[in-house]
Design an enzyme around this catalytic site. Sequence first.
Site, PDB file in Angstrom:
ATOM      1  N   ASP A 126      51.592  33.140  47.708  1.00 60.10           N
ATOM      2  CA  ASP A 126      50.652  33.753  46.805  1.00 60.10           C
ATOM      3  C   ASP A 126      50.210  35.055  47.486  1.00 60.10           C
ATOM      4  OD1 ASP A 126      49.074  33.690  44.483  1.00 60.10           O
ATOM      5  OD2 ASP A 126      47.346  33.102  45.665  1.00 60.10           O
TER       6      ASP A 126
ATOM      7  N   ASP B 103      46.126  29.722  48.664  1.00 60.86           N
ATOM      8  CA  ASP B 103      44.786  29.448  49.191  1.00 60.86           C
ATOM      9  C   ASP B 103      44.008  28.474  48.305  1.00 60.86           C
ATOM     10  OD1 ASP B 103      44.373  31.054  47.040  1.00 60.86           O
ATOM     11  OD2 ASP B 103      43.267  32.610  48.095  1.00 60.86           O
TER      12      ASP B 103
ATOM     13  N   ASP C 292      45.784  28.637  42.201  1.00 58.53           N
ATOM     14  CA  ASP C 292      47.168  28.258  42.427  1.00 58.53           C
ATOM     15  C   ASP C 292      47.345  26.785  42.771  1.00 58.53           C
ATOM     16  OD1 ASP C 292      46.296  28.246  45.011  1.00 58.53           O
ATOM     17  OD2 ASP C 292      47.283  30.101  45.568  1.00 58.53           O
TER      18      ASP C 292
END
Length: 610
Positions: free
Chosen positions: A316, A506, A510
Site C-alpha cells: 500500500d 497499515d 486496506d
Amino acid sequence: MSGKQKKLLVRIIAAALISVAAQTLLRGEALGQILIAAAYLLVGLEVLCSAAGNILRGQIFDEKFLMSIATVGAFAIGEYMEAVAVMLFYQLGELFQSIAVGKSRKSIASLMDIRADYAVVLRDGKEQKLSPEEVEVGETLIVRVGEKVPLDGVVTEGRTTVNASALTGESLPESKEEGDKIVSGAVNLSGVVKVRVSGRYEESTVAKILELVENSAEKKAHAENFITRFARLYTPCVVAGALLLCLVPPLLFAQPWNEWINRALVFLVVSCPCALVVSVPMSFFGAIGGASRKGILIKGASYLEILAKTDTVVFDKTGTITKGSFKVNAIHPSNISEDTLLDIAATAETYSNHPVAESLIATHKGHIERSRIHTVSEISGMGIKAIVDSETYYVGNGALMEKIGAVWHECRLPGTVIHIANNKEYLGHITISDEVKDCAREAILRLKALGITKTVMLTGDIKKTAEVVGREVGVDEICSELLPAQKVEVVEELLSQGRKTVFVGDGINDAPVLARADVGIAMGALGSDAAIESADIVLMDDELLKIAEAIKISRKTMRIVKENIWFALLVKALILALGALGAANMWIAVFGDVGVMVIAILNAMRVMIK
Ligand code: ADP
Ligand code: MG
C-alpha cells in the site's frame, strides 16, 4: 534445568552406573540380574506407566508404547542390558528435548514479560497499587523510572524517555512529553510521568499482543499436521510389521524364535517417530519466538510456510511506503479565505484516523469545537462527509467530488490534492505531500535480492503522485486511483496467476486486502487495532526492511524442517532395512532413534540463532 529435569538426570546416571556395575562385577549371577532389572525400572517405569495410561485412554499407538513393548520384549528374550540401554537413551533424548523446548519458551516468555504486574493509580488524591485490569479509562497513572507502562494512555504531566524494544525490537529510546501517546509494555527510562488511561487493559496493546502470541501455536503448519497424522497411521503399521517379522519366519519357515523376535524388537525401536514429532513443531516454535524478539509477530506456523514460498510483494502506498505524515504545501480556496478552508477541512476530519486527516489537523493547530460536528461518515478510499453546525461538507479526492457532482478542478502543483465542498458548492483544495520512508528503496532492493519476482504498489491516490513515489522506490508496477475493493481485485488477479502474494499495509482502508492476500503483513501496529486483527503477520514498528527479514526467517525455518524430515526418514529406512536383514542390533537401533532425535533437535535450535 528445572527440578524435574534434574531428577531425571540423576535417575539416568544412577541407572547407567548400576547396570554397568552389575554387568561387569556380577555377570550371570541372580543379584546382577535383579540389579539390572532395578536399573531398568528406575528409568523405564515412568514410560511404562504413561504408555499404560494412554492405552486406558484409548490412545494406544504412540512412541511410549513402542518403547515399552520393545524393552519388555528384550527382557523376555534375555537381552537385559539392551533393554536398559534403550530406555536410558530414550529418557536422555526426552531430557534433551525438554531443555531445548524450555529454551525457546523462554524467548517467547521474554516477550510475555511486557505485561506490568501492577499499575499505580491516583484515586481520591492517594496512590494505589492495583492490577492493570482494575484500572478504568480516564484515570491517572503514575509511572516511575524503571517501571513498565501498564496501560495505553496519554502523558499529562512530566517528561521522560521510554524504551519499547520488547514490543518493536527497536532499541532506540523515544522521548515523551505532555500530550504524547504512550503504549503499554514500554519501559520508562528517565523521568516520572503521569498518564491518563485511554483504554481498559483488555483493549491495551499489551493484551492484544499477548493474545496473538498465545494463539499462534494453534495455527499449525501443514508440515506439522502432516507429522501428527503420519505418526497416527504409521505407528500401527510399524507394530503390524514387527508382528509379522517375529511370527512369519519361525512359524512358516521354522526359523529360530529368539533371532526373529530380536529383529522385530530392533525394528520397533528404530521406527519410533520421536525425531519428527519433536523437532518439527520445535522449529516453528523457535522461529516464531525468535521473530517476535525482532518485533515481527507471526500469527501461526502456517504463515511461515507460505511466506517461504512468496514470489510477489504488494505494498500500500500511504503510511506503508510513505511516512504518512503529510505537509501542507498550498491552500487554494475559491471565494473564501485560506484559514476558513483549512478550518473546515480540519474540523470535518476531526474523527478520522486516516493519515491525511491527522496531517490536516496537525497543520490547523487551532482549537476545534467538537460539539459543532454532528455526523461523520468515512467514504472508504475517497474521503469523508461531515455535518458541521448544519452544513454538509465533503473532504476528499477528485473521485469524491465527481460522486457528489461538484464542479471542481485539478491542481497544477505536484502532490496529493484534497478537495473540499459544501454540498455541491466547490470551496477549493489543499495540496499536501508525503515523504518516502528512508529505507523504502533499500527494502525493495533486498526483496529483489531474495528472488521476489514482482513488487507492486497500490494506492487510492492520483496517478501523478503515485508515479513519483513508485519510481523513487523502484517497484515494478504501480496501480493508482483505486478504491479499497479494487485493491482486492488487483491482489485477486495476482493470486489467480498462481503467484504467492504478500500484501503489506497499515490497516487503514486496506483491511480487506490484508485478509485476502496469501499473507497479510500489517505495519506500525502499535496503536492500530484493525491492523493487528486482520493481518497474519504484524510488524510492531513501520520498518520496511523487516519484510525481507521475515521472509529470510521463514525460508530458514522451512529448510531446517525439511532437512530434519529427510534426515530422520533416511537414517531410519537404512537401519530398518539392516534390521530386517539381521545386520543391525539393538545398539544401532538406539542410535537410529535417539541419535536422530538429538541431531534433529540441535538442527531445529539453529532457527533461534540469528
Ligand atoms: P492509499 O491507497 O494511498 O493508502 P487510501 O486508499 O487510504 O490511500 O485513500 C485514497 C485517497 O482518498 C487518498 O489519497 C485521499 O486523497 C483520499 N482520502 C481517503 N481518506 C480520506 C480522508 N479521511 N480525508 C481526505 N481524503 C481522504
Ligand atoms: Mg492506506
